[in-house]
Motif scaffolding. Structure first.
Motif: not given
Length: 241
Positions: A139-157
């Motif tokens: 399947p195609a995943y075109p939305f991944l190319a426009t969806r902003k990556l959320e990484f504000d909590d990356i340190a907690q991750h």
């Protein structure tokens, strides 16, 4: 001897007690030695924890169910090694929680996909698979190319991953956001990033967007797979895992 067996077999309680004792002894013989070693997986040079960007890319890989159609385990069979590359080592997935070995191959194995295709190829493939592989059923995943990556909590991750055994240092955690942004910025100085995460692939993976997108993270993860271990540098005894 037969008389003693007859006594045991006729007494249910005695049989249960003796069975429990036998099973307990066998279990202890197998379990106790494991407490004397740090890890059951032999460490291999080159294997490291995922970069912050790769961590989020792996999360997206799992979220979209990529493991349902792609494996990340090359078995030690001639046909698999000739097609995909060196068979998988246990150490290569030691920081996978959960592991991504997969259970079927609707699409090809991805254990050695890193560096096999360009970033642009991966982007085009995710947006429209049949544009680059006409026979693909993915399947195609075109939305991944426009969806902003959320990484504000990356340190907690990273802290959470450290809690379950991934050896992220305080330095890695405190620099998590900076390392993520540096990996996706080809104009940034990658020295500190590459010191903490050797062989990290740096670049703006998704050229379709100026923002850091989910596709950036996913492509970064894919481009790392199978690139950390230099098999030609390992002695034969390290490869027999």
């Amino acid at each position: 001897m037969f008389i003693r067996h007859a006594t045991i077999e006729k007494n249910v309680i005695l049989m249960v007690v003796l069975t429990l004792i036998t099973v307990s002894i066998g279990g202890l013989v197998q379990i106790i030695p494991l407490f004397t070693i740090e890890s059951t997986i032999e460490r291999v040079d080159g294997v490291r924890p995922y970069t912050p960007l790769e961590v989020l890319g792996r999360n997206i890989y799992i979220r979209e169910g990529c493991y349902l159609c792609h494996s990340q385990q090359i078995r030690p069979f001639k046909d698999e090694v000739e097609r995909y590359g060196h068979y998988s080592l246990a150490a290569e997935s030691m920081y996978d929680k959960p592991f991504q070995w997969g259970s079927k191959r609707t699409g090809p194995d991805l254990a050695r996909v890193g560096g096999r295709y360009s970033n642009d190829w991966h982007v085009a493939h995710m947006i429209s698979p049949r544009a680059v592989v006409p026979e693909s059923v993915m399947p195609a995943y075109p939305f991944l190319a426009t969806r902003k990556l959320e990484f504000d909590d990356i340190a907690q991750h990273l802290k959470a991953l450290r809690a379950v055994g991934t050896p992220y240092t305080d330095e890695m955690i405190s620099n998590a956001r900076a390392d993520l942004e540096a990996q996706v910025n080809p104009d940034a100085d990658p020295t500190a990033l590459e010191k903490r995460y050797p062989r990290a692939v740096v670049g703006k993976f998704n050229g379709e967007s100026a923002e850091i997108t989910e596709l950036d993270a996913l492509v970064a993860y894919l481009q790392m797979l199978g690139t950390l271990v230099r098999f030609g540098d390992l002695p034969p005894d390290r490869l027999r895992q």
